[in-house]
Design a protein around this motif. Structure first.
Motif, short mmCIF file in Angstrom:
data_model
loop_
_atom_site.label_atom_id
_atom_site.label_comp_id
_atom_site.label_asym_id
_atom_site.label_seq_id
_atom_site.Cartn_x
_atom_site.Cartn_y
_atom_site.Cartn_z
N LYS A 32 0.85 -1.19 0.00
CA LYS A 32 0.00 0.00 0.00
C LYS A 32 0.89 1.24 0.00
N SER A 33 0.31 2.33 -0.42
CA SER A 33 1.02 3.61 -0.30
C SER A 33 0.97 4.06 1.16
N HIS A 34 1.85 4.95 1.51
CA HIS A 34 1.83 5.50 2.86
C HIS A 34 0.53 6.25 3.10
N PHE A 35 -0.02 6.86 2.07
CA PHE A 35 -1.32 7.53 2.19
C PHE A 35 -2.40 6.52 2.56
N GLU A 36 -2.43 5.40 1.85
CA GLU A 36 -3.43 4.37 2.15
C GLU A 36 -3.23 3.79 3.55
N MET A 37 -1.98 3.63 3.95
CA MET A 37 -1.72 3.15 5.31
C MET A 37 -2.21 4.15 6.35
#
Length: 191
Positions: A96-101
């Motif tokens: 996942k992207s850090h944004f999604e995390m």
């Protein structure tokens, strides 16, 4: 290290100290405080991703046909950061992207993700970023922060974007995260 970077770090040290030692962190004492913080901070996470992608577009080739652009060292640095930010592995082994995390962490904390998701969806549907921000139901300070970034992205000056990324986001973010980890541990210990 590079003398110019050393001089720049010295010049901005007082501002970085203000950010890292901001009284806000001392006031975050409950899970509700964390939720409110996250509901504002998620825009900085998303904005950071946008800033990074702008740098990637400016400093590497992201078009076809592919052609070498700039130095291989710069391409490697930017692409390495992009890989980590866009496709890291979460605690469950899922990419996942850090944004999604961050969104996952917000859900776990019980924070409201609807405003940021609505903004992203408006942009996905083709709404201009500045218009989408204007229509978003978010604090004016958050709007101003994101507008600052996107004004500079629109100006398309790689040296300015690099300075914002390096001195205004990445390094300050690392310092702030060290303090933030301590705050979260304290709250977790109280739970």
């Amino acid at each position: 290290m590079n003398p110019f970077i050393d001089k720049t770090n010295q010049r901005i040290a007082p501002q970085k100290s203000i950010i890292v030692r901001h009284p806000l962190y001392a006031h975050i004492q409950t899970l509700e405080h964390v939720r409110v913080f996250m509901q504002h901070h998620v825009y900085a996470v998303w904005d950071f991703m946008s800033l990074l992608k702008s740098l990637q577009q400016n400093l590497t080739c992201t078009t076809t046909p592919w052609l070498p652009k700039g130095s291989a060292e710069t391409r490697f640095l930017i692409n390495e950061i992009v890989v980590g930010e866009e496709s890291d592995v979460d605690m469950n082994g899922v990419r996942k992207s850090h944004f999604e995390m961050y969104l996952d962490a917000m859900v776990q904390a019980g924070a409201n993700t609807q405003p940021i998701l609505s903004l992203v969806e408006d942009i996905r549907k083709g709404t201009n970023i500045l218009l989408a921000l204007e229509n978003a139901h978010i604090p004016e300070t958050v709007k101003a922060f994101v507008q600052f970034t996107f004004r500079h992205i629109a100006e398309n000056k790689p040296h300015v974007l690099s300075a914002i990324f390096t001195f205004g986001r990445e390094e300050a973010l690392n310092l702030r995260n060290n303090l933030w980890t301590g705050v979260l541990q304290e709250i977790n210990n109280q739970s």
